[in-house]
Write an enzyme that holds these catalytic residues in place. Sequence first.
Site, PDB file in Angstrom:
ATOM      1  N   ARG A   1       3.024  11.247  -1.519  1.00 54.26           N
ATOM      2  CA  ARG A   1       2.314  10.177  -0.819  1.00 54.26           C
ATOM      3  C   ARG A   1       0.916  10.675  -0.490  1.00 54.26           C
ATOM      4  O   ARG A   1       0.743  11.818  -0.058  1.00 54.26           O
ATOM      5  CB  ARG A   1       3.050   9.847   0.466  1.00 54.26           C
ATOM      6  CG  ARG A   1       2.248   8.954   1.379  1.00 54.26           C
ATOM      7  CD  ARG A   1       3.035   8.647   2.624  1.00 54.26           C
ATOM      8  NE  ARG A   1       2.238   7.813   3.495  1.00 54.26           N
ATOM      9  CZ  ARG A   1       1.842   8.189   4.707  1.00 54.26           C
ATOM     10  NH1 ARG A   1       2.156   9.374   5.191  1.00 54.26           N
ATOM     11  NH2 ARG A   1       1.131   7.372   5.442  1.00 54.26           N
TER      12      ARG A   1
ATOM     13  N   HIS B   1      -0.345   1.287   5.031  1.00 59.15           N
ATOM     14  CA  HIS B   1       1.070   0.909   4.914  1.00 59.15           C
ATOM     15  C   HIS B   1       1.334   0.125   3.624  1.00 59.15           C
ATOM     16  O   HIS B   1       2.292  -0.652   3.533  1.00 59.15           O
ATOM     17  CB  HIS B   1       1.530   0.039   6.109  1.00 59.15           C
ATOM     18  CG  HIS B   1       1.573   0.764   7.419  1.00 59.15           C
ATOM     19  ND1 HIS B   1       0.936   0.287   8.546  1.00 59.15           N
ATOM     20  CD2 HIS B   1       2.150   1.923   7.779  1.00 59.15           C
ATOM     21  CE1 HIS B   1       1.125   1.115   9.547  1.00 59.15           C
ATOM     22  NE2 HIS B   1       1.861   2.136   9.104  1.00 59.15           N
TER      23      HIS B   1
ATOM     24  N   ARG C   1      -2.442   2.769  19.875  1.00 58.73           N
ATOM     25  CA  ARG C   1      -3.761   2.278  19.426  1.00 58.73           C
ATOM     26  C   ARG C   1      -3.988   0.854  19.926  1.00 58.73           C
ATOM     27  O   ARG C   1      -3.046   0.052  19.924  1.00 58.73           O
ATOM     28  CB  ARG C   1      -3.830   2.294  17.892  1.00 58.73           C
ATOM     29  CG  ARG C   1      -4.032   3.678  17.319  1.00 58.73           C
ATOM     30  CD  ARG C   1      -3.827   3.691  15.825  1.00 58.73           C
ATOM     31  NE  ARG C   1      -2.463   4.075  15.483  1.00 58.73           N
ATOM     32  CZ  ARG C   1      -1.968   4.156  14.253  1.00 58.73           C
ATOM     33  NH1 ARG C   1      -2.730   3.880  13.226  1.00 58.73           N
ATOM     34  NH2 ARG C   1      -0.727   4.525  14.041  1.00 58.73           N
TER      35      ARG C   1
END
Length: 414
Positions: free
Chosen positions: A89, A178, A239
């Site tokens: 990834r 994502h 966040r």
Amino acid sequence: MILTINCGSSSLKYQLYTSDLSGVVGKGIVSRIGEACPYIEHRAGGRKIRQDVEAADHRMALRVAMESLLHPEWGAIKDVSAIEAVGHRAVHGGDIFVESVLVTDDVIRQLEQCTPLAPLHNPLNLHGIHEARRLLPGIPQVVVFDTSFHQGMPAQAYVYALPYRYYAEHKIRRYGFHGTSCRFVSGRAAEVLERPLQELRMVICHLGNGVTIDAVAGGRSVDTSMGFGTFSGTMMGTRSGDFDPGLIFYLNRTLNMSLGDIEATCYKESGLLGVSGVSNDMREVVEHAIAGNHRCSLAIDMFVYMIKKYIGGYAAAMGGLDALVFTAGIGENSPYIRARICGGLGFLGIEVDDLANDAVDGACAIISPRTASAATMVVPTDEEKMIALDTVHLTAGCGDHSRRSAQRVEAAAG
Ligand code: AMP
């Protein structure tokens, strides 16, 4: 077998799949890399171990993971030759990588060029790739990017209304994240609905510690809530998500906060944690809200409200909605938050069957009544599986092992 490697900020996850991807023969996570007392949690052959290890960086962590996979007592394989391909990834592929690619020296150079866009994450992903190439020479490797699924967005969705030269000269634009999760989940949702992906307009709600709301039309991401970095969109665990950027100047000039302080506040002390004052974990926030903590109730109200606005906005952008899909930690595990988000969205065809919503048990599920015009669903995400799938497909031409593996995956998928 196919090995997937996911280097996060202080962890390294690994998973070893059978070559038809029907099973996982070993997996684990090395945590607290570069911190005090790193440790590995490893599972294979019905055994589960947890051990303190030496892992000052991600290269060492990958060596530790490989030692566990090869361990005579709790390993999964006897020899590295069992590994046919490796999938990594990577967080940021900039506007260079529009899809997953086979790792070559050129790809590594281009990935290095993307590092300024994700200075905390891409170097760790590169460490994993370099070390895997060293430990498994000659084995084909693939890299899968969190950003690439969003590279097909139309310019109106990704160019910011700043002077155009910032985009043209400095690549400042919405990238989105994502993407591996959203791609996997949108594909699975279409399978569960037994409808062609190309026909569907979906909103994917990836609700984990980080949150992405993604508009997927015809199998392509057409708009997404995260932007240049992993900060914009809805409020998250720590966040803040979207707020007026004018506030940054105000905090700097009037409250004398440095840019570093503002950044740390917005990334690490805001969101569910900042508003509730209790936790960044939705489970705890809900518990305290039920017990009467009004700041926890407000945090949930805000979380839900921001997501509703994105769903409505994306339905408008796509000209309608066929499916609303929940995934990741909160999306998969909290019937309460799912029901709250869907409440009042009947005008978009969104309805929830309470019994079906409460009965979700870790598998894919449709939680709307048959009569609803949009399907509301829960689809567990599996980024590792998506990485493994891309790895098998991209390495199919690389050698006998990998070609056979691709044939086996296709046979297993029917
Ligand atoms: P992820 O980033 O996908 O691993 O999601 C992690 C987050 O999922 C945690 O911080 C929790 O807020 C949330 N979560 C996990 N289980 C539940 C649950 N049963 N109810 C509400 N939130 C949950």
